[in-house]
Scaffold this active site. Structure first.
Site, PDB file in Angstrom:
ATOM      1  N   TYR A 130      14.882   2.932  32.932  1.00  0.00           N
ATOM      2  CA  TYR A 130      14.585   3.753  31.758  1.00  0.00           C
ATOM      3  C   TYR A 130      15.822   3.872  30.875  1.00  0.00           C
ATOM      4  O   TYR A 130      16.749   4.597  31.173  1.00  0.00           O
ATOM      5  CB  TYR A 130      14.007   5.116  32.197  1.00  0.00           C
ATOM      6  CG  TYR A 130      12.555   4.930  32.558  1.00  0.00           C
ATOM      7  CD1 TYR A 130      12.201   4.104  33.630  1.00  0.00           C
ATOM      8  CD2 TYR A 130      11.546   5.479  31.802  1.00  0.00           C
ATOM      9  CE1 TYR A 130      10.874   3.856  33.933  1.00  0.00           C
ATOM     10  CE2 TYR A 130      10.215   5.246  32.097  1.00  0.00           C
ATOM     11  CZ  TYR A 130       9.883   4.426  33.174  1.00  0.00           C
ATOM     12  OH  TYR A 130       8.582   4.175  33.469  1.00  0.00           O
ATOM     13  N   LYS A 183      11.577  -4.649  45.079  1.00  0.00           N
ATOM     14  CA  LYS A 183      11.517  -6.077  44.746  1.00  0.00           C
ATOM     15  C   LYS A 183      12.855  -6.662  45.177  1.00  0.00           C
ATOM     16  O   LYS A 183      13.595  -7.269  44.377  1.00  0.00           O
ATOM     17  CB  LYS A 183      11.270  -6.215  43.226  1.00  0.00           C
ATOM     18  CG  LYS A 183      10.978  -7.620  42.754  1.00  0.00           C
ATOM     19  CD  LYS A 183       9.608  -8.138  43.126  1.00  0.00           C
ATOM     20  CE  LYS A 183       9.415  -9.547  42.626  1.00  0.00           C
ATOM     21  NZ  LYS A 183       8.256 -10.221  43.255  1.00  0.00           N
ATOM     22  N   ASP A 216       4.871  -6.308  43.997  1.00  0.00           N
ATOM     23  CA  ASP A 216       3.709  -7.134  43.624  1.00  0.00           C
ATOM     24  C   ASP A 216       2.647  -7.081  44.713  1.00  0.00           C
ATOM     25  O   ASP A 216       1.446  -6.946  44.443  1.00  0.00           O
ATOM     26  CB  ASP A 216       4.132  -8.576  43.308  1.00  0.00           C
ATOM     27  CG  ASP A 216       5.192  -9.110  44.252  1.00  0.00           C
ATOM     28  OD1 ASP A 216       5.837  -8.309  44.942  1.00  0.00           O
ATOM     29  OD2 ASP A 216       5.362 -10.340  44.322  1.00  0.00           O
ATOM     30  N   ASP A 240       5.961   4.370  38.218  1.00  0.00           N
ATOM     31  CA  ASP A 240       5.137   4.666  37.044  1.00  0.00           C
ATOM     32  C   ASP A 240       3.948   3.714  36.978  1.00  0.00           C
ATOM     33  O   ASP A 240       2.799   4.115  36.807  1.00  0.00           O
ATOM     34  CB  ASP A 240       6.002   4.525  35.783  1.00  0.00           C
ATOM     35  CG  ASP A 240       5.296   5.042  34.553  1.00  0.00           C
ATOM     36  OD1 ASP A 240       4.439   5.933  34.701  1.00  0.00           O
ATOM     37  OD2 ASP A 240       5.614   4.577  33.448  1.00  0.00           O
ATOM     38  N   ASP A 244      -0.290   4.592  37.672  1.00  0.00           N
ATOM     39  CA  ASP A 244      -1.406   4.368  36.735  1.00  0.00           C
ATOM     40  C   ASP A 244      -2.496   3.555  37.413  1.00  0.00           C
ATOM     41  O   ASP A 244      -3.688   3.816  37.251  1.00  0.00           O
ATOM     42  CB  ASP A 244      -0.925   3.614  35.486  1.00  0.00           C
ATOM     43  CG  ASP A 244      -0.753   4.546  34.286  1.00  0.00           C
ATOM     44  OD1 ASP A 244      -0.460   5.732  34.528  1.00  0.00           O
ATOM     45  OD2 ASP A 244      -0.899   4.090  33.137  1.00  0.00           O
TER      46      ASP A 244
END
Ligand code: ATP
Length: 352
Positions: A130, A183, A216, A240, A244
């Site tokens: 961010y 990751k 992933d 985040d 969703d």
């Protein structure tokens, strides 16, 4: 309990009014003595005060026992030099609200999932990719040439440790399993640090199982075997995106509640954005913000030992569940006939 109410942009004022209908009712029934102070932020104050987050709001946050923040249309704001700052990001960093706790649960008849999902995503809130919160000075995105853009990702051991502790503490109250999402095969240094710290914290919680998955793979596993997850802990952006996905799998973005919590303060905030496409039409589903407010009551009840706050949080959640379980009491995003206000009345009616 003095609550600061920040309605925000888009559908914010409508879902906030619905949330206040439910909270006022809960306050009466459980004698909570809730008081509400409302302040404008976002596009409203950009017009009147030249900023999307007036200094008086920051002072009011300092005074309040808790904050309920509506969604903000920060993508539509002008640059910071013209008053357009992201209130959500600023409150998270300024008040060190490092844990973004985002539950997601599937409900019968509302999900496309074959297996039940009941999990909580614990997302780090103060750093990561961010750009507005990962530098001491300036922002974490820049353009060395007109055709090259670069982004910096910040991961610190301290932030990883405290978000991991939040996840493990939460897992102890649930099915005692934490999954670290990362990751590390690509982000070999920063996600190795994240995993190192999560594993170190895991050693303090021998009663809680830890596993880890690549981000992933996590997106696919959420669809295929959501029941394998209890608490998922992730850095800011992965958390985040996954939340969703989890909200939509639960049935609608309008269902995703969240709490931004630090050690001393908490801000309730729906996971979704300001949905300008349906703003002002009495169509928005206020469930996410109502359930976020319930999380805030429970958080404050836990800190202060106020049993009525916790009882009220349980009752609000039960009332929302009962309304959602009744097809005639659902909002349009879930295929139901009710508008925002009528849904709030349906929930409040079940509290009395
Ligand atoms: P923002 O720019 O603030 O992120 P957005 O519209 O791009 O807003 P979201 O608000 O997260 O992003 O929502 C995407 C879509 O999901 C919206 O266009 C809207 O149709 C739907 N949606 C989001 N929240 C709700 C809600 N509470 N009730 C009903 N539909 C919603």
């Amino acid at each position: 309990m003095n609550l600061l109410i920040l309605p925000g942009d888009g559908i914010g004022p409508e879902i906030m009014a619905a949330t206040l209908t439910v909270l006022r009712c809960a306050s009466d029934v459980f004698q909570l003595g809730l008081s509400f102070q409302t302040q404008d932020i976002g596009l409203a104050t950009l017009k009147t005060q030249g900023t999307t987050l007036p200094p008086a709001v920051i002072e009011a946050v300092e005074q309040a026992d808790g904050v309920i923040l509506g969604p903000v249309s920060h993508l539509d704001y002008p640059p910071a030099s013209e008053g357009g700052v992201n209130p959500s990001g600023i409150l998270r960093t300024r008040f060190d609200l490092y844990a973004n706790i985002r539950p997601a649960r599937s409900r019968e008849g509302m999900t496309i999932l074959r297996h039940p999902m009941d999990l909580v995503i614990v997302r780090e809130n103060t750093e990561g990719f961010y750009a507005d919160r990962n530098m001491h000075e300036g922002i974490g995105e820049f353009m060395p040439t007109p055709d090259m853009a670069m982004a910096v990702r910040k991961v610190t051991a301290q932030a990883c440790r405290r978000i991991a502790r939040t996840a493990f503490d939460l897992a102890r109250t649930r099915r005692k399993k934490v999954t670290a999402v990362h990751k590390q095969n690509v982000l070999r240094i920063s996600d190795a640090l994240f995993l190192r710290e999560v594993r170190a914290v895991a050693a303090e919680y021998p009663d809680v199982e830890l596993d880890d998955v690549l981000v992933d793979a996590a997106t696919a596993l959420l669809v295929r075997t959501p029941q394998r997850f209890d608490v998922m802990v992730a850095t800011n952006m992965f958390g985040d995106i996954l939340s969703d996905e989890a909200s939509e799998l639960a049935g609608s973005l309008g269902l995703g509640a969240s709490l931004n919590a630090g050690d001393r303060r908490a801000v309730a905030q729906a996971q979704h954005g300001s949905a300008p496409d349906i703003a002002g039409q009495n169509r928005a589903n206020p469930t996410a913000l109502i359930l976020s407010a319930a999380m805030l009551l429970r958080w404050q009840g836990g800190r202060t030992g106020a049993a009525p706050l916790q009882a009220a949080a349980d009752a609000v959640e039960a009332a929302v569940e009962a309304a959602l379980a009744t097809p005639g009491d659902r909002t349009a995003d879930l295929g139901g006939p009710l508008g925002t206000r009528a849904f709030a009345d349906a929930v409040a009616g079940r509290l009395r």
